[in-house]
Structures are given as C-alpha cells and as structure tokens.
Design an enzyme around this catalytic site. Structure first.
Site, PDB file in Angstrom:
ATOM      1  N   ASP A 161       0.854  -1.213   0.134  1.00  0.00           N
ATOM      2  CA  ASP A 161      -0.010  -0.091  -0.054  1.00  0.00           C
ATOM      3  C   ASP A 161       0.778   1.230  -0.085  1.00  0.00           C
ATOM      4  OD1 ASP A 161      -2.476  -1.508   0.545  1.00  0.00           O
ATOM      5  OD2 ASP A 161      -1.449  -1.969   2.232  1.00  0.00           O
ATOM      6  N   HIS A 189      -4.987  -3.338   6.114  1.00  0.00           N
ATOM      7  CA  HIS A 189      -4.707  -3.748   4.660  1.00  0.00           C
ATOM      8  C   HIS A 189      -6.129  -4.030   3.822  1.00  0.00           C
ATOM      9  CE1 HIS A 189      -2.881  -4.822   0.615  1.00  0.00           C
ATOM     10  NE2 HIS A 189      -3.238  -6.051   1.080  1.00  0.00           N
TER      11      HIS A 189
HETATM   12  P1  NAD Z   1      -1.837 -18.801  -4.516  1.00  0.00           P
HETATM   13  O1  NAD Z   1      -2.945 -19.123  -4.316  1.00  0.00           O
HETATM   14  O2  NAD Z   1      -1.053 -18.488  -5.901  1.00  0.00           O
HETATM   15  O3  NAD Z   1      -0.714 -19.535  -3.376  1.00  0.00           O
HETATM   16  C1  NAD Z   1      -1.114 -19.658  -2.126  1.00  0.00           C
HETATM   17  C2  NAD Z   1      -0.560 -20.911  -1.635  1.00  0.00           C
HETATM   18  O4  NAD Z   1      -0.636 -21.220  -0.310  1.00  0.00           O
HETATM   19  C3  NAD Z   1      -0.927 -22.183  -2.555  1.00  0.00           C
HETATM   20  O5  NAD Z   1       0.106 -22.903  -3.180  1.00  0.00           O
HETATM   21  C4  NAD Z   1      -1.531 -22.895  -1.327  1.00  0.00           C
HETATM   22  O6  NAD Z   1      -1.463 -24.559  -1.580  1.00  0.00           O
HETATM   23  C5  NAD Z   1      -0.744 -22.647  -0.287  1.00  0.00           C
HETATM   24  N1  NAD Z   1      -1.085 -22.709   1.216  1.00  0.00           N
HETATM   25  C6  NAD Z   1      -2.516 -22.858   1.424  1.00  0.00           C
HETATM   26  N2  NAD Z   1      -2.743 -23.070   2.810  1.00  0.00           N
HETATM   27  C7  NAD Z   1      -1.539 -23.498   3.427  1.00  0.00           C
HETATM   28  C8  NAD Z   1      -0.985 -23.556   4.500  1.00  0.00           C
HETATM   29  N3  NAD Z   1      -1.780 -23.800   5.692  1.00  0.00           N
HETATM   30  N4  NAD Z   1       0.417 -24.003   4.699  1.00  0.00           N
HETATM   31  C9  NAD Z   1       1.358 -23.742   3.512  1.00  0.00           C
HETATM   32  N5  NAD Z   1       0.745 -23.303   2.270  1.00  0.00           N
HETATM   33  C10 NAD Z   1      -0.564 -23.117   2.345  1.00  0.00           C
HETATM   34  O7  NAD Z   1      -1.829 -17.215  -3.884  1.00  0.00           O
HETATM   35  P2  NAD Z   1      -0.849 -16.024  -3.962  1.00  0.00           P
HETATM   36  O8  NAD Z   1      -1.368 -15.235  -5.007  1.00  0.00           O
HETATM   37  O9  NAD Z   1       0.373 -16.592  -3.830  1.00  0.00           O
HETATM   38  O10 NAD Z   1      -1.468 -15.008  -2.487  1.00  0.00           O
HETATM   39  C11 NAD Z   1      -1.153 -15.660  -1.341  1.00  0.00           C
HETATM   40  C12 NAD Z   1      -1.924 -14.791  -0.310  1.00  0.00           C
HETATM   41  O11 NAD Z   1      -1.256 -13.533  -0.120  1.00  0.00           O
HETATM   42  C13 NAD Z   1      -3.307 -14.514  -0.529  1.00  0.00           C
HETATM   43  O12 NAD Z   1      -4.044 -14.652   0.818  1.00  0.00           O
HETATM   44  C14 NAD Z   1      -3.529 -13.217  -1.120  1.00  0.00           C
HETATM   45  O13 NAD Z   1      -4.634 -12.478  -0.953  1.00  0.00           O
HETATM   46  C15 NAD Z   1      -2.312 -12.642  -0.037  1.00  0.00           C
HETATM   47  N6  NAD Z   1      -1.855 -11.203  -0.757  1.00  0.00           N
HETATM   48  C16 NAD Z   1      -1.420 -10.261   0.196  1.00  0.00           C
HETATM   49  C17 NAD Z   1      -1.018  -8.950  -0.266  1.00  0.00           C
HETATM   50  C18 NAD Z   1      -0.505  -8.030   0.823  1.00  0.00           C
HETATM   51  O14 NAD Z   1      -0.144  -7.015   0.493  1.00  0.00           O
HETATM   52  N7  NAD Z   1      -0.683  -8.201   2.202  1.00  0.00           N
HETATM   53  C19 NAD Z   1      -0.848  -8.842  -1.561  1.00  0.00           C
HETATM   54  C20 NAD Z   1      -1.085  -9.653  -2.464  1.00  0.00           C
HETATM   55  C21 NAD Z   1      -1.656 -10.943  -2.105  1.00  0.00           C
HETATM   56  C1  LMR Z   2      -3.569  -6.939  -2.694  1.00  0.00           C
HETATM   57  O1  LMR Z   2      -3.738  -5.689  -2.245  1.00  0.00           O
HETATM   58  O2  LMR Z   2      -3.224  -6.521  -4.095  1.00  0.00           O
HETATM   59  C2  LMR Z   2      -3.660  -8.084  -2.073  1.00  0.00           C
HETATM   60  O3  LMR Z   2      -4.260  -7.632  -0.985  1.00  0.00           O
HETATM   61  C3  LMR Z   2      -4.815  -9.018  -2.856  1.00  0.00           C
HETATM   62  C4  LMR Z   2      -6.216  -8.640  -2.565  1.00  0.00           C
HETATM   63  O4  LMR Z   2      -7.139  -9.324  -2.365  1.00  0.00           O
HETATM   64  O5  LMR Z   2      -6.481  -7.294  -2.890  1.00  0.00           O
END
Ligand code: NAD
Ligand code: LMR
Length: 320
Positions: A161, A189
C-alpha cells in the site's frame, strides 16, 4: 553471524503465485544482502508439496551463488525449525467480488497452527511477516498463538500500500518515488486503509489526494484482480522483500509497516495496524509526536474499527 554462515528463511505457500517471484528475490540476496548465504524452507499443504518440489528444482537450476540448501515440507515444525525470517504467504487469495474480510474463516485457522509452530521451534529472534490475507488479522492471530515470542517479532504486509501510494504520487507529479518522503498508510490492509500524505513533501492538489488518490490506492488490489484476473503477485513479493530488508537493515525515512500496536494514536494495543514507522536497531518503531487533524483521526478510526470487528470475528480461534 559471520558472512559464511547461512541464514534460514521460510516461505509458506511456496507453490503459489507470490512465492514464485519472492523466492527468486530472496535467493538473489535482496533481503539479507549479497554476502549472506541462504538456506530455504518451503512449506506447502500436502497436495501442493509436489508443485513446491518443482519450484525447488527451478531454484537449484538458477545456480544462485548464495543458495546453500532447500527443504520442502508440509510440516510447519520442520519448516520453521531455527528459522530467522518467516514469510507467511500461504493462504487462499480472494477472487472477483470478494472483500479480504471474506477470507477470515478460510485463512484464519492457518495462522494459529503456524503461530504455535513458530513459538515452539523458530529462532528466538525470528522476524515474521504475514502476507496472506486478511494480513493484519492473520498476524494478530499468529502473534497471539506465540506467547514465548515478543509481539514486536510479528508484522503484516502494508508496504505494498505504501509503494502504491508512492507510485500514484510519482505518476501524478513526475517526482521519482525515491525523492518522496514521510509517506505512510494507516490502519488495515483493506479498502478502509488511510494512505496519508499530510507530512510528505508531495506537492499535490487536495481534491486529487482526497477524492482520487486515497480510493485508488485503497482499492488497487481489487483493480489488479479485475484487470489481471488474479491477485497481485510480483508487486506483493517486491513489497515483502522491501519490508523484510528494511526491518533487518534499518531506514532513515518513514516506511509503512503493520505492527502490533502499543496503543499509539488511539489504535488499540495488540491490534496489528499500519503506522508511519522507521526501522532502528532491527526493530520497527512507530513515529511518535505527530499532531493529527480531524480528517486524519476519522480516517484512522474507521480503519481501526474494522480491525476491531475482525478481532471479534476470530476470537473463537484463540480460545483454549
Ligand atoms: P496462491 O493461491 O497462488 O498461493 C497460495 C499458496 O498457499 C497455494 O500454493 C496453497 O497451496 C498454499 N497454502 C494454503 N494453505 C497453506 C498452509 N496452511 N500452509 C502452507 N501453504 C498453504 O496465492 P498468492 O497469489 O500467492 O497469494 C497468497 C496470499 O497473499 C493470498 O491470501 C493473497 O490474498 C495474499 N496477498 C497479500 C498481499 C498483501 O499486500 N498483504 C498482496 C497480494 C496477495
Ligand atoms: C492486494 O492488495 O493486491 C492483495 O491484498 C490482494 C487482494 O486481495 O487485494
């Protein structure tokens, strides 16, 4: 630590989108530095361990000079054993039409298990960064599941952010992001977050700031999902690297980190919220002594209220 000793770093969700970018940045030395060898632990759910093995094969094929070994596992206690830095990415991402709070039930339980495992086996000075959404409340759950670690060892990712705010101001004004100072994002967030330019050197129009920039940054995650068809991944990984790098190496200017509140600025003690922070002596510190306007107070309170509601919604996970 001497330069030749490898540092253990754990990434959960290692077969996912974010990890596919994050692991390469970590192994290139972008977190600890180009003179610190790394030992990786990749944690996945049993069904995705095979895919994570493939990721490990590709990491080996990249012949990084700093890579000293990779463990792939579905056991949190193996993944977190003696780890110094844990990136908790593994969890379900939201899809079109969902709010991040919709993920509370689906993802919250993961963080009690992982918080307990970190508590039991991680290095006593481990740094934990929660990326999986809803990141703030997941970090709150993890911190509260790890009574033997200090709350200051837990954080959630709001650097994305922060970076989005820098980028929007830079695109608008033509000032490079590195020349913008004292930017911060308060709160959750989520769409309620408050990207705050009050103290920054950004010269922007008040109406653009309040009516265009704030909602643009706050809803950027949804915009990326709508345009890209999947949630942000490389930008999230890049922000996660920035966060952990700055936590370890320190900062001069402000950064945004979501950390466990000490009660500053009316944010309930214990909630994990975004603040203006600097990193000193290996710790995030909240910038103190800021005078808040009514506009700032209202925006911060609205986002903190959402964090309180999320805390209520997960209270059952922390009983017993
Ligand atoms: P993705 O679905 O591509 O990958 C997630 C992975 O986590 C999968 O491979 C899944 O098998 C694994 N997983 C699920 N439960 C698990 C556990 N208990 N232990 C270990 N691994 C586990 O998703 P992504 O695009 O990599 O995103 C991951 C997370 O990050 C999502 O929750 C997404 O919303 C979040 N995210 C946060 C931000 C932020 O700024 N905070 C930004 C982008 C995405
Ligand atoms: C983001 O900000 O891009 C991530 O938290 C993914 C989402 O669900 O918005």
């Amino acid at each position: 630590m001497t330069a030749s000793q490898p540092v253990k770093i754990t990434v959960t969700g290692a077969a996912g989108n974010i990890a596919y970018s994050l692991l390469w940045r970590i192994t290139a030395g972008d977190v600890y530095g180009k003179d610190t060898p790394v030992e990786l632990a990749l944690l996945e759910i049993p069904d995705a361990v095979g895919a994570a093995e493939g990721v490990a094969m590709e990491l080996n094929d990249s012949a990084f000079p700093l890579l000293r070994g990779i463990t792939v596992t579905d056991d949190p206690e193996v993944a977190f054993k003696d780890t110094k830095a844990a990136f908790l990415v593994g969890s379900r991402p939201r899809t079109k039409g969902m709010e991040r709070a919709d993920l509370l039930e689906a993802n919250g339980a993961i963080f009690t298990v992982q918080g307990k495992a970190l508590n039991a086996v991680a290095a006593r000075d481990v740094r934990v960064l929660v990326v999986g959404n809803p990141a703030n409340t997941n970090a709150y759950i993890a911190a509260n599941s790890a009574p033997d670690l200090d709350p200051s060892q837990f954080s959630a990712l709001m650097r994305l952010d922060h970076n989005r705010t820098l980028s929007q101001v830079s695109l608008k004004t033509g000032v490079p992001t590195a020349e913008l100072t004292k930017v911060a994002v308060w709160g959750n967030h989520s769409a309620s977050q408050f990207p705050d330019l009050t103290y920054s050197n950004a010269e922007v129009d008040e109406t653009w700031y309040k009516e265009e920039m704030i909602p643009k940054v706050a809803k950027r995650g949804a915009e990326i999902i709508a345009v890209r068809g999947r949630s942000s991944a490389a930008s999230a990984a890049s922000a996660a690297v920035d966060h952990m790098h700055d936590w370890i190496h320190g900062t001069e200017d402000w950064r945004t980190a979501a950390i466990v509140s000490d009660g500053s600025y009316g944010v309930d003690e214990g909630l994990v919220a975004g603040f203006p922070t600097v990193s000193r002596d290996g710790k995030w510190e909240i910038v103190q002594g800021l005078e808040l306007s009514d506009f700032q107070k209202e925006r911060i309170e609205a986002s903190v209220q959402e964090l309180r509601e999320e805390r209520e919604a997960v209270a059952h996970l922390l009983k017993g």
